[in-house]
Write an enzyme that holds these catalytic residues in place. Structure first.
Site, PDB file in Angstrom:
ATOM      1  N   GLN A 104       0.847  -1.199   0.000  1.00 38.80           N
ATOM      2  CA  GLN A 104       0.000   0.000   0.000  1.00 38.80           C
ATOM      3  C   GLN A 104       0.879   1.244   0.000  1.00 38.80           C
ATOM      4  O   GLN A 104       1.664   1.451   0.931  1.00 38.80           O
ATOM      5  CB  GLN A 104      -0.876  -0.012   1.253  1.00 38.80           C
ATOM      6  CG  GLN A 104      -1.857   1.140   1.311  1.00 38.80           C
ATOM      7  CD  GLN A 104      -2.641   1.142   2.615  1.00 38.80           C
ATOM      8  OE1 GLN A 104      -2.068   1.130   3.707  1.00 38.80           O
ATOM      9  NE2 GLN A 104      -3.952   1.163   2.511  1.00 38.80           N
ATOM     10  N   TYR A 174      -5.566   9.937   5.632  1.00 37.23           N
ATOM     11  CA  TYR A 174      -4.252  10.269   5.075  1.00 37.23           C
ATOM     12  C   TYR A 174      -4.441  11.267   3.925  1.00 37.23           C
ATOM     13  O   TYR A 174      -5.553  11.704   3.652  1.00 37.23           O
ATOM     14  CB  TYR A 174      -3.504   8.995   4.656  1.00 37.23           C
ATOM     15  CG  TYR A 174      -3.189   8.135   5.862  1.00 37.23           C
ATOM     16  CD1 TYR A 174      -2.306   8.600   6.845  1.00 37.23           C
ATOM     17  CD2 TYR A 174      -3.802   6.906   6.052  1.00 37.23           C
ATOM     18  CE1 TYR A 174      -2.036   7.846   7.982  1.00 37.23           C
ATOM     19  CE2 TYR A 174      -3.532   6.149   7.197  1.00 37.23           C
ATOM     20  CZ  TYR A 174      -2.657   6.621   8.156  1.00 37.23           C
ATOM     21  OH  TYR A 174      -2.400   5.885   9.294  1.00 37.23           O
ATOM     22  N   ARG A 222      -7.865   1.840  -1.826  1.00 35.61           N
ATOM     23  CA  ARG A 222      -8.518   1.680  -0.518  1.00 35.61           C
ATOM     24  C   ARG A 222      -9.224   2.982  -0.148  1.00 35.61           C
ATOM     25  O   ARG A 222      -8.627   4.059  -0.202  1.00 35.61           O
ATOM     26  CB  ARG A 222      -7.507   1.299   0.571  1.00 35.61           C
ATOM     27  CG  ARG A 222      -8.242   0.881   1.842  1.00 35.61           C
ATOM     28  CD  ARG A 222      -7.386   0.110   2.812  1.00 35.61           C
ATOM     29  NE  ARG A 222      -8.172  -1.016   3.325  1.00 35.61           N
ATOM     30  CZ  ARG A 222      -8.030  -1.554   4.524  1.00 35.61           C
ATOM     31  NH1 ARG A 222      -7.103  -1.123   5.339  1.00 35.61           N
ATOM     32  NH2 ARG A 222      -8.793  -2.550   4.922  1.00 35.61           N
ATOM     33  N   GLY A 318      -7.421  -8.975   8.916  1.00 35.88           N
ATOM     34  CA  GLY A 318      -6.224  -8.267   9.346  1.00 35.88           C
ATOM     35  C   GLY A 318      -5.720  -8.805  10.661  1.00 35.88           C
ATOM     36  O   GLY A 318      -4.850  -9.682  10.731  1.00 35.88           O
ATOM     37  N   CYS A 345      -9.230  -6.951  20.765  1.00 43.04           N
ATOM     38  CA  CYS A 345      -8.963  -6.151  21.971  1.00 43.04           C
ATOM     39  C   CYS A 345      -8.169  -4.895  21.629  1.00 43.04           C
ATOM     40  O   CYS A 345      -8.182  -3.915  22.362  1.00 43.04           O
ATOM     41  CB  CYS A 345      -8.183  -6.983  22.984  1.00 43.04           C
ATOM     42  SG  CYS A 345      -6.517  -7.416  22.425  1.00 43.04           S
ATOM     43  N   ALA A 393      -3.140 -17.518  31.369  1.00 41.88           N
ATOM     44  CA  ALA A 393      -1.694 -17.693  31.540  1.00 41.88           C
ATOM     45  C   ALA A 393      -1.383 -19.159  31.846  1.00 41.88           C
ATOM     46  O   ALA A 393      -0.501 -19.765  31.228  1.00 41.88           O
ATOM     47  CB  ALA A 393      -1.178 -16.795  32.664  1.00 41.88           C
ATOM     48  N   GLU A 412      -7.390 -26.373  38.895  1.00 46.37           N
ATOM     49  CA  GLU A 412      -8.185 -25.141  38.933  1.00 46.37           C
ATOM     50  C   GLU A 412      -9.220 -25.302  40.047  1.00 46.37           C
ATOM     51  O   GLU A 412      -9.940 -26.296  40.088  1.00 46.37           O
ATOM     52  CB  GLU A 412      -8.858 -24.915  37.573  1.00 46.37           C
ATOM     53  CG  GLU A 412      -9.942 -23.860  37.550  1.00 46.37           C
ATOM     54  CD  GLU A 412      -9.493 -22.480  38.042  1.00 46.37           C
ATOM     55  OE1 GLU A 412      -8.480 -21.978  37.541  1.00 46.37           O
ATOM     56  OE2 GLU A 412     -10.169 -21.923  38.936  1.00 46.37           O
TER      57      GLU A 412
HETATM   58  C1  LIG Z   1      -1.942  -2.340  13.873  1.00 46.85           C
HETATM   59  C2  LIG Z   1      -2.790  -1.938  12.700  1.00 46.85           C
HETATM   60  C3  LIG Z   1      -2.234  -1.188  11.690  1.00 46.85           C
HETATM   61  C4  LIG Z   1      -3.005  -0.834  10.581  1.00 46.85           C
HETATM   62  N1  LIG Z   1      -2.398  -0.165   9.548  1.00 46.85           N
HETATM   63  C5  LIG Z   1      -3.086   0.056   8.411  1.00 46.85           C
HETATM   64  C6  LIG Z   1      -2.414   0.523   7.251  1.00 46.85           C
HETATM   65  O1  LIG Z   1      -1.184   0.635   7.207  1.00 46.85           O
HETATM   66  N2  LIG Z   1      -3.196   0.809   6.169  1.00 46.85           N
HETATM   67  C7  LIG Z   1      -4.532   0.590   6.140  1.00 46.85           C
HETATM   68  O2  LIG Z   1      -5.179   0.852   5.142  1.00 46.85           O
HETATM   69  N3  LIG Z   1      -5.178   0.073   7.208  1.00 46.85           N
HETATM   70  C8  LIG Z   1      -4.479  -0.233   8.322  1.00 46.85           C
HETATM   71  N4  LIG Z   1      -5.113  -0.854   9.371  1.00 46.85           N
HETATM   72  C9  LIG Z   1      -6.515  -1.291   9.232  1.00 46.85           C
HETATM   73  C10 LIG Z   1      -6.566  -2.766   8.748  1.00 46.85           C
HETATM   74  O3  LIG Z   1      -6.087  -2.875   7.447  1.00 46.85           O
HETATM   75  C11 LIG Z   1      -7.995  -3.346   8.787  1.00 46.85           C
HETATM   76  O4  LIG Z   1      -8.782  -2.663   7.882  1.00 46.85           O
HETATM   77  C12 LIG Z   1      -8.628  -3.283  10.166  1.00 46.85           C
HETATM   78  O5  LIG Z   1      -7.730  -3.799  11.113  1.00 46.85           O
HETATM   79  C13 LIG Z   1      -9.939  -4.039  10.239  1.00 46.85           C
HETATM   80  O6  LIG Z   1      -9.815  -5.352   9.818  1.00 46.85           O
HETATM   81  P1  LIG Z   1      -9.674  -6.595  10.846  1.00 46.85           P
HETATM   82  O7  LIG Z   1     -10.836  -6.546  11.762  1.00 46.85           O
HETATM   83  O8  LIG Z   1      -9.667  -7.804   9.998  1.00 46.85           O
HETATM   84  O9  LIG Z   1      -8.403  -6.374  11.578  1.00 46.85           O
HETATM   85  C14 LIG Z   1      -4.362  -1.208  10.496  1.00 46.85           C
HETATM   86  C15 LIG Z   1      -4.909  -1.958  11.525  1.00 46.85           C
HETATM   87  C16 LIG Z   1      -4.147  -2.350  12.606  1.00 46.85           C
HETATM   88  C17 LIG Z   1      -4.752  -3.206  13.665  1.00 46.85           C
HETATM   89  S1  SF4 Z   2      -3.764  -7.747  20.009  1.00 47.17           S
HETATM   90 FE1  SF4 Z   2      -5.958  -8.176  20.247  1.00 47.17          FE
HETATM   91  S2  SF4 Z   2      -6.892  -7.106  18.502  1.00 47.17           S
HETATM   92 FE2  SF4 Z   2      -4.731  -7.200  18.074  1.00 47.17          FE
HETATM   93  S3  SF4 Z   2      -4.535  -9.013  16.806  1.00 47.17           S
HETATM   94 FE3  SF4 Z   2      -4.149  -9.664  18.898  1.00 47.17          FE
HETATM   95  S4  SF4 Z   2      -6.132 -10.338  19.702  1.00 47.17           S
HETATM   96 FE4  SF4 Z   2      -6.492  -9.160  17.846  1.00 47.17          FE
END
Ligand SMILES: Cc1cc2nc3c(=O)[nH]c(=O)nc-3n(C[C@H](O)[C@H](O)[C@H](O)COP(=O)(O)O)c2cc1C
Ligand code: SF4
Length: 665
Positions: A104, A174, A222, A318, A345, A393, A412
């Site tokens: 990207q 952005y 995107r 993601g 989380c 844990a 437990e």
């Molecule tokens: C740590 C982190 C960094 C991210 N960085 C980007 C990024 O660089 N570019 C982008 O378009 N979205 C970014 N996102 C959004 C993810 O691409 C994604 O759309 C979002 O986490 C929701 O999808 P998920 O529920 O499958 O994680 C980021 C998300 C996380 C958690």
């Molecule tokens: S830290 Fe939490 S939100 Fe992030 S990937 Fe791991 S379980 Fe998912």
């Protein structure tokens, strides 16, 4: 396979054939070197996700202009040729697994941090990209043209570095999004005002990229299809706006949200799997092009349904792939019960990357870089491990020990396993947390060398009979209740309406049935747990007050949960009392002190959430009893110090180090 025929059907787009429909969307990691280079650990992290069967990996956003357009604490760069060799190595290594790889390209505009880039950030206008963000400088036309050219050159580098496609980031606050969104773009020249004018910058970038990569190289765009903010682009607006951007785009990557609506962009825990796929459907229906949808998709059945319903052509997973790089392989092999599902989380990933300037980590996955390479090893002699405490844990430690061939026993004292994670997941908005103990149990029950005893608090003799080489104490934590007048004699007591978090969780089913509209609820403690209580009651229209000694709420929260909680507080008009200390507890009110002033805050239901403290009373005895007996004793998780689930899980997985230390491996 047959069960998920849509997930496992390939998709061809120009020169790229994606072997299945699961893609890893771009996610910044803070793994890049200070100079923007990719390194071995970073490559290994992506390699695990390729090895795990992911169809397409879109590498995190990479900067087209340095330092002005940089984003994140550290970020990959592609603004000059010198970054190409190592990026080529990345694509070469991922391609070995049959995974397609895109990257990207991005300019952060006003989302850049002045202290990091050493100057004032730029944008379409002088509007910060988030509340409280830096005021940017509007770009001159000559600078706009220069940035357009930089995108084109970056895309050419992407192509030569071996990527299969390029994604242009036009969402998430952005620079391109700062031109598209009326929230940011207040220009009065040809780049501002009408929808057509606002799309002009993006249009020029797409054309510049196409001119450099040729007709057969896929371009993904995107977008934040709905910005989910007052005054921002709605889905309807975006559908009009995309009419100007549609040409030369091959796949729309349909995301949502801006910085001030971050909880919809990196979806908070309570949002349902695939909740925003209607946005991708609308784009797909109108433009008849493949779309990607993302958003809390963890469950293969939902991914399959989104595809079969025609809501999207590709599924972005993601955080789900941070949590389990083998998601695709597990689904393919029918091992769904042992998918280590992301619990959304946001603590280790977004919280670390955006909030704390740390490299990303994961609550449920203690090693996101090497994954489970340790599994190649087994103990070379009979090793007995006794784990006391069946929370996350303890279960992680027991799972690691069992996996490595140790004879493992777990005790437990409650009738069930899963500990605090299991308890907290009783809150309706926190249900996803239960994925984690479910996974740990599903995994561990497959091992014949593992035995669990529930309803048992073992004494030293019982433990000794098991001939332990290692004892893991993981006895958790309990609410911290300071000696405040009226508190201890009332909390969680029959006939009172004053509760700790455990008191609430014990009665949660009753509370769910109660009519709470207008009921007075007062919560002492504005940390993560107190705010969970606020969320539960505010959403049920109770009249909620929160009392916090510090000047702000949610100091221990990750950025996403914080944005989400603040919007709940605003929406439900929660009465916030910061810099306020609890002085005394009565049956129907808290006496609090704000500065020099004392006042009473009445409640129908009162909650005291002042943190947790370790439960480790038995540890001393264990240490004494086994001191001469050549037994390693470790104390992990909350029983060492009350912290996040992630810390205990990491410590549980570090049992490998103890096994090495005692010469068992
Ligand atoms: C740590 C982190 C960094 C991210 N960085 C980007 C990024 O660089 N570019 C982008 O378009 N979205 C970014 N996102 C959004 C993810 O691409 C994604 O759309 C979002 O986490 C929701 O999808 P998920 O529920 O499958 O994680 C980021 C998300 C996380 C958690
Ligand atoms: S830290 Fe939490 S939100 Fe992030 S990937 Fe791991 S379980 Fe998912």
């Amino acid at each position: 396979m047959v069960k998920y025929k849509n997930i496992f059907s390939p998709l061809r787009m120009k020169n790229m054939t994606i072997k299945n429909r699961i893609i890893m969307p771009p996610m910044g990691t803070n793994f890049a070197g200070q100079n923007g280079e990719i390194n071995e650990e970073h490559i290994k992290y992506y390699e695990q996700r390729a090895k795990g069967g992911t169809g397409l990996i879109i590498v995190e956003n990479v900067s087209v202009q340095f330092p002005l357009g940089s984003n994140g604490t550290t970020q990959l760069r592609i603004d000059i040729d010198s970054f190409m060799p190592s990026l080529y190595e990345l694509t070469e290594r991922l391609h070995k697994y049959g995974t397609c790889v895109a990257i990207q390209i991005n300019h952060s505009g006003a989302s850049a941090v002045p202290e990091r880039i050493g100057c004032q950030p730029v944008s379409s206008s002088n509007i910060p990209s988030k509340t409280g963000g830096a005021i940017p400088r509007p770009l001159e036309k000559s600078e706009i043209l220069d940035i357009v050219e930089k995108y084109g050159k970056a895309a050419r580098r992407v192509q030569i570095a071996g990527f299969d496609a390029v994604e242009i980031h036009a969402g998430h606050s952005y620079l391109i999004s700062q031109f598209l969104s009326p929230i940011y773009n207040k220009r009065e020249d040809e780049f501002g005002g009408s929808i057509k004018n606002r799309t002009k910058f993006a249009r020029m970038i797409i054309d510049s990229v196409r001119a450099e990569v040729g007709p057969q190289f896929p371009i993904l765009l995107r977008i934040s299809a709905d910005e989910l903010l007052e005054g921002g682009n709605t889905l309807e607006d975006t559908l009009v706006l995309l009419e100007y951007l549609n040409d030369e785009v091959d796949i729309f990557d349909v995301s949502a949200g801006l910085n001030d609506s971050l909880q919809y962009q990196i979806d908070n825990m309570s949002l349902k799997d695939g909740w925003r796929s209607y946005m991708s459907k609308a784009v797909r229906d109108k433009f008849n092009k493949p779309t990607i949808t993302t958003g809390n998709i963890r469950n293969p059945e939902i991914a399959e349904k989104i595809l079969s319903d025609g809501d999207a052509d590709l599924i972005g997973i993601g955080r789900g792939l941070i949590a389990d790089p083998n998601w695709v392989e597990k689904v393919k092999n029918g091992d769904e019960d042992v998918i280590r599902k992301c619990i959304s989380c946001n603590i280790g990933c977004a919280g670390y990357r955006i909030g704390l300037n740390r490299p990303i980590r994961c609550t449920v996955n203690p090693d996101i870089i090497n994954e489970d390479t340790y599994k190649n090893k087994t103990v070379k002699k009979q090793t007995n491990v006794v784990v006391i405490g069946g929370g996350t844990a303890g279960l992680e430690a027991a799972g690691t020990a069992s996996e490595l061939g140790c004879t493992t026993f777990l005790f437990e004292q409650k009738p069930y396993l899963g500990g605090l994670a299991r308890e907290i997941s009783k809150l309706p908005d926190k249900q996803r947390i239960s994925y984690f103990p479910d996974y740990l149990l599903n995994k561990i029950k497959k091992f014949s060398n593992f035995t669990a005893f529930t309803n048992v608090k073992p004494d030293v003799k019982m433990i000794e009979n098991l001939k332990p080489d290692i004892i893991v104490n993981a006895t958790g934590s309990k609410p911290l209740l300071p000696p405040i007048k009226g508190l201890l004699e009332r909390i969680d007591k029959e006939g009172e309406t004053l509760y700790s978090i455990f008191g609430l969780l014990d009665k949660i089913e009753e509370f769910k049935k109660l009519d709470l509209v207008g009921k007075k609820v007062a919560v002492i403690g504005g940390g993560a747990v107190g705010l969970d209580v606020v969320e539960f009651f505010a959403e049920r229209k109770a009249k909620v007050s929160i009392i916090e000694m510090m000047p702000m709420l949610g100091r221990d929260l990750d950025v996403i949960t914080k944005v989400s909680m603040m919007s709940i507080i605003k929406e439900y008009n929660v009465d916030v009392n910061t810099n306020t200390a609890l002085v005394e507890v009565a049956s129907d009110h808290f006496k609090v002190k704000k500065g020099e002033k004392e006042e009473n805050i009445d409640f129908d239901y009162g909650f005291v959430c002042l943190g947790m403290k370790p439960v480790n009373e038995g540890l001393n005895e264990l240490q004494k009893y086994f001191s001469e007996k050549n037994v390693e004793i470790i104390n992990i998780g909350d029983s060492a110090r009350a912290r996040k689930i992630m810390d205990g899980v990491r410590e549980g997985s570090e049992l490998t180090l103890i096994l090495e230390k005692i010469g068992a491996m």
